[in-house]
Design a protein around this motif. Structure first.
Motif, PDB file in Angstrom:
ATOM      1  N   ARG A 162     -37.844 -12.319 -23.973  1.00 47.62           N
ATOM      2  CA  ARG A 162     -38.960 -12.048 -23.043  1.00 47.62           C
ATOM      3  C   ARG A 162     -40.139 -11.446 -23.814  1.00 47.62           C
ATOM      4  O   ARG A 162     -41.284 -11.746 -23.547  1.00 47.62           O
ATOM      5  CB  ARG A 162     -38.527 -11.088 -21.916  1.00 47.62           C
ATOM      6  N   GLN A 163     -39.822 -10.606 -24.819  1.00 49.08           N
ATOM      7  CA  GLN A 163     -40.874 -10.006 -25.638  1.00 49.08           C
ATOM      8  C   GLN A 163     -41.633 -11.072 -26.423  1.00 49.08           C
ATOM      9  O   GLN A 163     -42.855 -11.037 -26.512  1.00 49.08           O
ATOM     10  CB  GLN A 163     -40.268  -8.985 -26.617  1.00 49.08           C
ATOM     11  N   ARG A 172     -47.815  -8.977 -20.824  1.00 47.68           N
ATOM     12  CA  ARG A 172     -46.909  -7.840 -20.985  1.00 47.68           C
ATOM     13  C   ARG A 172     -45.500  -8.298 -20.626  1.00 47.68           C
ATOM     14  O   ARG A 172     -45.328  -9.221 -19.837  1.00 47.68           O
ATOM     15  CB  ARG A 172     -47.337  -6.697 -20.071  1.00 47.68           C
ATOM     16  N   GLU A 174     -43.248  -6.920 -18.795  1.00 44.96           N
ATOM     17  CA  GLU A 174     -42.993  -6.762 -17.362  1.00 44.96           C
ATOM     18  C   GLU A 174     -43.568  -7.938 -16.576  1.00 44.96           C
ATOM     19  O   GLU A 174     -42.969  -8.416 -15.604  1.00 44.96           O
ATOM     20  CB  GLU A 174     -43.605  -5.449 -16.848  1.00 44.96           C
ATOM     21  N   THR A 175     -44.741  -8.404 -16.988  1.00 51.24           N
ATOM     22  CA  THR A 175     -45.381  -9.539 -16.321  1.00 51.24           C
ATOM     23  C   THR A 175     -44.564 -10.809 -16.532  1.00 51.24           C
ATOM     24  O   THR A 175     -44.394 -11.619 -15.612  1.00 51.24           O
ATOM     25  CB  THR A 175     -46.822  -9.735 -16.848  1.00 51.24           C
ATOM     26  N   ILE A 177     -41.322 -10.992 -17.034  1.00 53.65           N
ATOM     27  CA  ILE A 177     -40.097 -10.883 -16.221  1.00 53.65           C
ATOM     28  C   ILE A 177     -40.397 -11.252 -14.771  1.00 53.65           C
ATOM     29  O   ILE A 177     -39.672 -12.042 -14.150  1.00 53.65           O
ATOM     30  CB  ILE A 177     -39.488  -9.469 -16.346  1.00 53.65           C
ATOM     31  N   ARG A 178     -41.488 -10.684 -14.224  1.00 55.00           N
ATOM     32  CA  ARG A 178     -41.860 -10.993 -12.826  1.00 55.00           C
ATOM     33  C   ARG A 178     -42.194 -12.467 -12.652  1.00 55.00           C
ATOM     34  O   ARG A 178     -41.775 -13.117 -11.694  1.00 55.00           O
ATOM     35  CB  ARG A 178     -43.060 -10.146 -12.381  1.00 55.00           C
TER      36      ARG A 178
END
Length: 198
Positions: A162-163, A172, A174-175, A177-178
Protein backbone atom coordinates in the motif's frame (compact mmCIF):
# COMPACT_ATOMS: atom_id res chain seq x y z
CA UNK A 1 15.95 -6.42 -21.92
CA UNK A 2 19.58 -7.07 -23.04
CA UNK A 3 20.76 -10.67 -23.10
CA UNK A 4 23.00 -11.19 -20.03
CA UNK A 5 25.64 -12.97 -22.13
CA UNK A 6 25.84 -9.95 -24.42
CA UNK A 7 26.24 -7.66 -21.42
CA UNK A 8 29.08 -9.79 -20.05
CA UNK A 9 30.76 -9.87 -23.48
CA UNK A 10 30.79 -6.05 -23.40
CA UNK A 11 32.49 -5.76 -19.97
CA UNK A 12 29.45 -5.70 -17.67
CA UNK A 13 30.00 -6.77 -14.08
CA UNK A 14 27.41 -8.48 -11.92
CA UNK A 15 26.90 -6.73 -8.58
CA UNK A 16 25.29 -8.33 -5.55
CA UNK A 17 23.52 -5.64 -3.55
CA UNK A 18 21.70 -5.92 -0.26
CA UNK A 19 18.22 -4.62 0.46
CA UNK A 20 18.42 -0.88 1.18
CA UNK A 21 21.69 -0.39 -0.71
CA UNK A 22 21.87 2.90 -2.65
CA UNK A 23 22.88 2.13 -6.25
CA UNK A 24 23.19 5.79 -7.20
CA UNK A 25 22.15 9.09 -5.64
CA UNK A 26 20.01 11.93 -6.92
CA UNK A 27 22.25 14.43 -8.70
CA UNK A 28 25.15 12.03 -9.34
CA UNK A 29 26.59 11.71 -12.86
CA UNK A 30 25.32 8.84 -14.99
CA UNK A 31 28.25 6.56 -15.83
CA UNK A 32 26.70 3.09 -16.18
CA UNK A 33 23.85 1.12 -17.74
CA UNK A 34 22.04 -0.94 -15.07
CA UNK A 35 19.91 -4.06 -15.56
CA UNK A 36 18.27 -6.17 -12.87
CA UNK A 37 19.13 -9.87 -12.93
CA UNK A 38 17.18 -10.71 -9.76
CA UNK A 39 15.41 -8.78 -7.02
CA UNK A 40 13.73 -5.37 -7.15
CA UNK A 41 15.00 -1.81 -7.45
CA UNK A 42 13.17 1.50 -7.06
CA UNK A 43 14.01 4.94 -8.35
CA UNK A 44 12.76 7.63 -6.00
CA UNK A 45 12.86 11.22 -4.82
CA UNK A 46 12.47 12.45 -1.25
CA UNK A 47 10.95 15.91 -0.74
CA UNK A 48 11.88 18.40 2.01
CA UNK A 49 9.23 16.94 4.30
CA UNK A 50 10.76 13.48 3.95
CA UNK A 51 7.92 12.13 1.76
CA UNK A 52 9.04 9.63 -0.83
CA UNK A 53 7.82 9.65 -4.41
CA UNK A 54 8.65 6.47 -6.33
CA UNK A 55 9.44 7.16 -9.98
CA UNK A 56 9.39 3.46 -10.85
CA UNK A 57 10.01 -0.07 -9.61
CA UNK A 58 12.16 -2.38 -11.72
CA UNK A 59 12.22 -6.18 -11.75
CA UNK A 60 14.35 -8.99 -13.22
CA UNK A 61 15.13 -8.34 -16.88
CA UNK A 62 14.39 -4.62 -16.67
CA UNK A 63 16.88 -1.77 -16.95
CA UNK A 64 16.79 1.53 -15.10
CA UNK A 65 18.45 4.94 -15.15
CA UNK A 66 19.21 5.10 -18.89
CA UNK A 67 17.83 8.54 -19.90
CA UNK A 68 20.66 10.49 -18.21
CA UNK A 69 23.18 8.35 -20.13
CA UNK A 70 21.74 9.56 -23.44
CA UNK A 71 21.26 13.17 -22.31
CA UNK A 72 24.61 13.37 -20.48
CA UNK A 73 22.95 14.83 -17.38
CA UNK A 74 22.83 13.96 -13.67
CA UNK A 75 20.31 11.50 -12.27
CA UNK A 76 16.94 13.17 -11.50
CA UNK A 77 16.25 10.49 -8.85
CA UNK A 78 18.12 8.00 -6.71
CA UNK A 79 18.06 4.20 -7.07
CA UNK A 80 17.82 1.78 -4.16
CA UNK A 81 17.47 -2.00 -3.84
CA UNK A 82 14.06 -2.90 -2.40
CA UNK A 83 15.20 -6.50 -1.90
CA UNK A 84 18.55 -8.24 -2.09
CA UNK A 85 19.37 -8.03 -5.78
CA UNK A 86 21.82 -8.92 -8.52
CA UNK A 87 22.43 -6.08 -10.97
CA UNK A 88 24.43 -5.92 -14.17
CA UNK A 89 26.48 -2.72 -14.42
CA UNK A 90 27.92 -1.78 -17.81
CA UNK A 91 30.17 1.29 -18.30
CA UNK A 92 28.60 4.02 -20.43
CA UNK A 93 31.12 3.80 -23.31
CA UNK A 94 30.72 0.01 -23.52
CA UNK A 95 26.92 0.43 -23.45
CA UNK A 96 26.99 2.82 -26.42
CA UNK A 97 29.35 0.50 -28.31
CA UNK A 98 26.94 -2.39 -27.69
CA UNK A 99 24.05 -0.30 -29.08
CA UNK A 100 26.04 0.67 -32.18
CA UNK A 101 26.91 -2.94 -32.98
CA UNK A 102 23.48 -4.42 -32.10
CA UNK A 103 20.70 -2.23 -33.58
CA UNK A 104 17.97 -4.66 -32.43
CA UNK A 105 19.05 -4.02 -28.82
CA UNK A 106 18.97 -0.27 -29.48
CA UNK A 107 15.36 -0.66 -30.68
CA UNK A 108 14.41 -2.60 -27.53
CA UNK A 109 15.91 0.12 -25.32
CA UNK A 110 14.03 2.79 -27.30
CA UNK A 111 10.75 0.88 -26.91
CA UNK A 112 11.28 0.55 -23.14
CA UNK A 113 12.07 4.26 -22.80
CA UNK A 114 9.00 5.19 -24.86
CA UNK A 115 6.80 3.00 -22.66
CA UNK A 116 8.18 4.66 -19.51
CA UNK A 117 7.69 8.10 -21.02
CA UNK A 118 4.08 7.19 -21.78
CA UNK A 119 3.59 6.04 -18.17
CA UNK A 120 5.11 9.28 -16.83
CA UNK A 121 2.78 11.37 -19.02
CA UNK A 122 -0.26 9.38 -17.87
CA UNK A 123 0.69 9.57 -14.19
CA UNK A 124 1.52 13.31 -14.37
CA UNK A 125 -1.99 13.90 -15.70
CA UNK A 126 -3.52 11.59 -13.08
CA UNK A 127 -1.68 13.16 -10.14
CA UNK A 128 -2.59 16.69 -11.15
CA UNK A 129 -6.26 16.15 -11.87
CA UNK A 130 -7.72 12.74 -11.02
CA UNK A 131 -9.36 11.19 -7.99
CA UNK A 132 -7.42 8.60 -5.94
CA UNK A 133 -9.46 5.64 -7.21
CA UNK A 134 -8.78 6.60 -10.81
CA UNK A 135 -5.03 7.02 -10.16
CA UNK A 136 -4.81 3.59 -8.55
CA UNK A 137 -6.69 1.87 -11.40
CA UNK A 138 -4.43 3.52 -13.99
CA UNK A 139 -1.34 2.35 -12.08
CA UNK A 140 -2.66 -1.22 -11.79
CA UNK A 141 -3.68 -1.37 -15.46
CA UNK A 142 -0.29 -0.04 -16.57
CA UNK A 143 1.44 -2.63 -14.37
CA UNK A 144 -0.76 -5.39 -15.76
CA UNK A 145 -0.18 -4.52 -19.41
CA UNK A 146 3.33 -3.06 -19.55
CA UNK A 147 5.18 -4.61 -16.60
CA UNK A 148 3.60 -8.06 -16.23
CA UNK A 149 2.60 -8.31 -19.93
CA UNK A 150 -0.80 -9.80 -19.09
CA UNK A 151 -3.85 -9.85 -21.35
CA UNK A 152 -6.96 -7.91 -20.31
CA UNK A 153 -8.83 -11.09 -19.28
CA UNK A 154 -5.93 -12.33 -17.10
CA UNK A 155 -5.82 -11.54 -13.38
CA UNK A 156 -3.01 -9.36 -12.00
CA UNK A 157 -1.82 -10.19 -8.49
CA UNK A 158 -0.43 -6.85 -7.35
CA UNK A 159 2.97 -7.24 -5.70
CA UNK A 160 3.11 -3.62 -4.52
CA UNK A 161 2.58 -2.66 -0.89
CA UNK A 162 0.00 0.00 0.00
CA UNK A 163 2.95 2.30 0.76
CA UNK A 164 4.46 1.70 -2.69
CA UNK A 165 1.10 2.37 -4.38
CA UNK A 166 0.90 5.62 -2.40
CA UNK A 167 4.45 6.60 -3.35
CA UNK A 168 3.83 5.81 -7.04
CA UNK A 169 0.58 7.81 -7.22
CA UNK A 170 1.37 10.76 -4.97
CA UNK A 171 -1.24 9.71 -2.39
CA UNK A 172 -1.16 9.06 1.34
CA UNK A 173 -1.29 5.43 2.54
CA UNK A 174 -4.57 6.06 4.34
CA UNK A 175 -6.07 7.39 1.10
CA UNK A 176 -4.88 4.31 -0.80
CA UNK A 177 -6.48 2.00 1.79
CA UNK A 178 -9.82 3.86 1.61
CA UNK A 179 -9.74 4.03 -2.20
CA UNK A 180 -8.97 0.31 -2.48
CA UNK A 181 -11.92 -0.55 -0.24
CA UNK A 182 -14.16 1.62 -2.44
CA UNK A 183 -12.78 -0.01 -5.60
CA UNK A 184 -13.47 -3.45 -4.14
CA UNK A 185 -17.08 -2.48 -3.41
CA UNK A 186 -17.43 -1.34 -7.03
CA UNK A 187 -16.03 -4.65 -8.27
CA UNK A 188 -12.95 -3.01 -9.86
CA UNK A 189 -10.49 -5.00 -7.73
CA UNK A 190 -10.59 -7.96 -5.36
CA UNK A 191 -8.76 -8.07 -2.03
CA UNK A 192 -7.85 -11.49 -0.61
CA UNK A 193 -5.54 -11.93 2.39
CA UNK A 194 -4.49 -8.26 2.06
CA UNK A 195 -3.44 -8.90 -1.58
CA UNK A 196 -4.97 -6.85 -4.40
CA UNK A 197 -6.11 -8.56 -7.60
CA UNK A 198 -7.19 -6.75 -10.79
Amino acid sequence: MIDPNLLLQHNAELLEVEKGHIIFDYGSKAQFYFQVKSGEVKMNNINRDGKEFIQGIFYAGQSFGEPPLFADVAYPAGAEAITDAEIFRLPKDDFFELLKTHPQVHLKISEALASRLYYKAIMASEISSQEPEHRIIRLLDYTKKHIQNLEEHEILEVNLTRQQIADLTGLRVETVIRACKALEKKGEIEIKNRKIFR
